[in-house]
Write an enzyme that holds these catalytic residues in place. Structure first.
Site, short mmCIF file in Angstrom:
data_model
loop_
_atom_site.label_atom_id
_atom_site.label_comp_id
_atom_site.label_asym_id
_atom_site.label_seq_id
_atom_site.Cartn_x
_atom_site.Cartn_y
_atom_site.Cartn_z
CG ASP A 9 -1.67 1.24 1.47
OD1 ASP A 9 -2.23 1.76 0.51
OD2 ASP A 9 -1.69 1.72 2.63
CG ASP A 11 -1.81 7.62 0.83
OD1 ASP A 11 -0.82 8.28 0.52
OD2 ASP A 11 -2.88 7.63 0.18
#
Length: 263
Positions: A9, A11
């Site tokens: 991922d 953020d």
């Protein structure tokens, strides 16, 4: 070593905040953002905010400079470089957008480490505005807590199907998935028993996993900070490769034995 696919991922997993919030806050547009969030999907809010930021006279170069100041989690860049150097296939699955992700990765010197970036598409229109589009149609019909514009579980399923199509029943690829948010729960459910998932402790995905432990087939290794992420990730990669090396050596020894025995 390309038998190991590491999916990050972005953020709060590579950078230590949400890139959308960071850009909006840095341009002093948080009040408008907060008013819009309850009224429309987040992805649509960000497209609207890019129009607003452009209307305030800010250019793509201004946005780029703000992104370059975004703090990366200490220890994550060396972890990514090390995993790449070891021959792992690194990919990103993010609900940010392509311009934000690529700008920060390039500035951090790790863009070339990734073979694939799956995120909301973005482009600059004729007026010089950054426009942001959804990755998936809003009707992906996922029952997990995925945003309407992106189901990361579908992305993982596509990667798995591509591996199966290429390697058939000999598919030995193992996946390591790292994430923090509620949207990272769905892809974690898609992982197999031979896979690993690395949720960030005390973040939404960690809570969801603890509440639904029986649904996760992959081995779970939580992490708190970048140093811990680096240590765990490299330890998993080493463990996988050690097992594979032992299996290869065992197969070689067995074939030698068969040859000796047959004579």
């Amino acid at each position: 070593m390309a038998e190991i696919v590491v999916v990050f991922d972005f953020d709060k997993t590579i950078i230590d905040l949400d890139s959308d919030n960071w850009v909006v806050d840095e341009f002093g547009a948080s009040d408008m953002f907060d008013q819009l969030v309850p009224t429309m999907p987040w992805n649509t809010v960000m497209d609207t905010m890019m129009k607003e930021i452009h209307a305030r006279g800010k250019t793509m170069q201004d946005i780029e400079q703000v992104l370059k100041r975004a703090p990366v989690i200490p220890g994550v860049v060396p972890a990514i470089k090390a995993a790449h150097a070891l021959g792992c296939d690194l990919k990103i699955v993010s609900d940010a957008n392509l311009f934000f992700v690529e700008t920060i990765l390039e500035h951090s010197g790790i863009k070339d480490c990734f073979s694939e970036i799956n995120t909301n598409p973005s482009y600059v229109d004729d007026e010089g505005k950054l426009r942001i589009r959804p990755y998936h149609d809003f009707d992906h019909k996922c029952n997990n807590p995925c945003p309407p514009n992106m189901c990361k579980g579908l992305v993982i399923e596509r990667m798995q199907a591509a591996s199966l199509a290429m390697e058939g029943n000999n598919n030995k690829k193992r996946m390591i998935y790292l994430g923090d948010g509620a949207g990272d729960f769905c892809p974690s459910l898609m992982l197999k028993e031979q896979d690993f998932v690395m949720p960030r402790k005390d973040f939404p995905v960690w809570k969801l996993m603890n509440e639904n432990r029986q649904l996760i087939k992959a081995k779970i290794h939580g992490w708190t900070n970048g140093e811990e992420l680096q240590h765990i990730l490299l330890r998993i990669i080493k463990a996988i490769t050690t097992i594979e090396e032992k299996q290869i050596l065992s197969a070689v020894d067995h074939s030698k034995f068969q040859t000796i025995y047959s004579h």
